[in-house]
Scaffold this active site. Structure first.
Site, PDB file in Angstrom:
ATOM      1  N   PRO A   2       7.078   5.853  -6.048  1.00  0.00           N
ATOM      2  CA  PRO A   2       6.371   6.376  -4.879  1.00  0.00           C
ATOM      3  C   PRO A   2       5.880   5.247  -3.977  1.00  0.00           C
ATOM      4  O   PRO A   2       5.393   4.231  -4.458  1.00  0.00           O
ATOM      5  CB  PRO A   2       5.181   7.133  -5.475  1.00  0.00           C
ATOM      6  CG  PRO A   2       5.479   7.310  -6.912  1.00  0.00           C
ATOM      7  CD  PRO A   2       6.465   6.259  -7.303  1.00  0.00           C
ATOM      8  N   GLU A   3       6.030   5.449  -2.679  1.00  0.00           N
ATOM      9  CA  GLU A   3       5.601   4.454  -1.713  1.00  0.00           C
ATOM     10  C   GLU A   3       4.362   4.977  -0.984  1.00  0.00           C
ATOM     11  O   GLU A   3       3.819   6.013  -1.352  1.00  0.00           O
ATOM     12  CB  GLU A   3       6.754   4.180  -0.729  1.00  0.00           C
ATOM     13  CG  GLU A   3       8.027   3.744  -1.454  1.00  0.00           C
ATOM     14  CD  GLU A   3       9.205   3.497  -0.524  1.00  0.00           C
ATOM     15  OE1 GLU A   3       8.997   3.173   0.657  1.00  0.00           O
ATOM     16  OE2 GLU A   3      10.346   3.632  -0.991  1.00  0.00           O
ATOM     17  N   ARG A 112       8.024   7.587 -18.360  1.00  0.00           N
ATOM     18  CA  ARG A 112       8.541   6.255 -18.719  1.00  0.00           C
ATOM     19  C   ARG A 112       7.458   5.237 -19.044  1.00  0.00           C
ATOM     20  O   ARG A 112       7.768   4.100 -19.384  1.00  0.00           O
ATOM     21  CB  ARG A 112       9.477   5.757 -17.617  1.00  0.00           C
ATOM     22  CG  ARG A 112      10.698   6.666 -17.521  1.00  0.00           C
ATOM     23  CD  ARG A 112      11.740   6.122 -16.607  1.00  0.00           C
ATOM     24  NE  ARG A 112      12.277   4.858 -17.080  1.00  0.00           N
ATOM     25  CZ  ARG A 112      13.155   4.134 -16.401  1.00  0.00           C
ATOM     26  NH1 ARG A 112      13.563   4.543 -15.226  1.00  0.00           N
ATOM     27  NH2 ARG A 112      13.604   3.006 -16.890  1.00  0.00           N
TER      28      ARG A 112
END
Ligand SMILES: [Zn+2]
Length: 355
Positions: A2-3, A112
């Protein structure tokens, strides 16, 4: 990962759910999620604090707490945040839970396990988040927020002219500007018709302004559309729509939306980079250096048997993609996107819908 627009969306979704809530304890099933504490001391350190504000700095959610403290939450690859009733079904991928006094929980789900949560104090003098009074600020190495009012084209120009190097790696450099990642770097460069390997020092004043305006416009639009649901990103209030509006990112082989030439993909600094070699030309001066960069940075790709076009002629730096390669890329992208959408749906179902 995500940015800026995605993390901003998560922060905005969390804000009405968390502000005013008091934390009574924490449970952590993966100790490495915690950046600053071990699970036991973390629970003690957050218990009794009330959430004052939820914001964002760079690509991290910042949760301000009473007692001059704040949580920083870095979602990294697969982190997701939900606020649910405490009796919502268990989920094996939840790494950290903040227990709230009103019977709800904030759950950090992270398949993850790259995500990181830290608890910091505020330096009484500087107001910056620090591990210890007088210590280095948590965000000391992070550049300015590109969407802030005070980040003017003049300021962008000033920073740009101090830097060497090529545009794509520079935009990704968090010490240069905060929050820009692979998606919005590619989109900004395409919108401003600048080649990803153009050297920053070769930009003329109108180029700098175009890049500044494109970068801000694409991220403002992305925030309005709740970010791009690519990979595992999903916000507490659900999916977004910017992924449908991306002009260049992950469109390898498809026609450029401006000129119709096929979108190319190169690897720069281990990151996939998408561009149109027709609309985003490289000057003769930059071509020579770019060739060296591609040779050194993309050695792995070349060894795997792919060929790179020569840099002569129209300055087309990119993968030679015949139709079958393009089709393979497209079907791989579609498969990846379908799998990610399925994982996002599973996340929402297992977490109880977001509440
Ligand atoms: Zn084009």
């Amino acid at each position: 990962m995500p940015e800026l627009p995605e993390v901003e969306t998560v922060a905005r979704d969390l804000r009405p759910r968390l502000v005013g809530a008091t934390i009574v304890g924490a449970r952590c099933s993966w100790a490495r999620t915690l950046r600053t504490h071990d699970p036991l001391t973390f629970g003690d350190a957050v218990a009794g604090r009330t959430v004052l504000a939820v914001g964002r700095r760079a690509k991290q959610v910042v949760v301000d707490l009473t007692g001059e403290a704040a949580l920083t939450i870095h979602l990294k690859m697969t982190g997701q945040l939900f606020v649910v009733p405490a009796d919502a079904p268990d989920d094996p991928y939840v790494r950290l839970v903040l227990e709230l006094a009103d019977g709800r929980e904030m759950r950090f789900r992270d398949i993850r396990k790259f995500g990181k949560i830290g608890l910091y104090g505020r330096d009484p003098v500087t107001g910056e988040l620090v591990s210890e009074v007088g210590g280095t600020a948590v965000f000391a190495a992070i550049g300015p927020e590109p969407l802030a009012d005070e980040f003017t084209v003049r300021e962008f120009r000033r920073r740009l002219r101090r830097r060497k190097g090529r545009l794509k790696p520079l935009l990704l450099d968090q010490s240069f500007i905060a929050g820009v990642g692979n998606i919005y770097a590619d989109e900004s460069l395409w919108r401003s018709r600048l080649h990803p390997l153009r050297s920053a020092s070769s930009l003329r004043s109108p180029d700098e302004r175009r890049l500044y305006e494109a970068m801000r416009a694409v991220m403002f639009e992305a925030i309005e559309r709740r970010g791009s649901s690519i990979d595992d990103y999903t916000a507490p209030d659900g999916d977004s729509s910017m992924q449908e509006r991306l002009d260049i990112y992950q469109r390898t082989g498809e026609p450029c939306r401006r000129c119709g030439h096929p979108v190319k993909r190169i690897v720069v600094g281990a990151r996939s980079t998408h561009f149109c070699s027709w609309c985003q030309r490289l000057s003769a001066g930059d071509r020579k250096g770019a060739k060296v960069i591609l040779r050194t940075l993309t050695g792995g790709e070349v060894r795997r048997g792919r060929r790179w076009t020569e840099l002569a002629g129209e300055g087309s730096i990119g993968l030679t993609a015949d139709e079958s390669a393009r089709a393979a890329t497209r079907s791989r992208t579609e498969r990846t996107q379908r799998a990610a959408a399925t994982r996002r749906a599973a996340a929402r179902a297992s977490i109880g819908g977001g509440g």
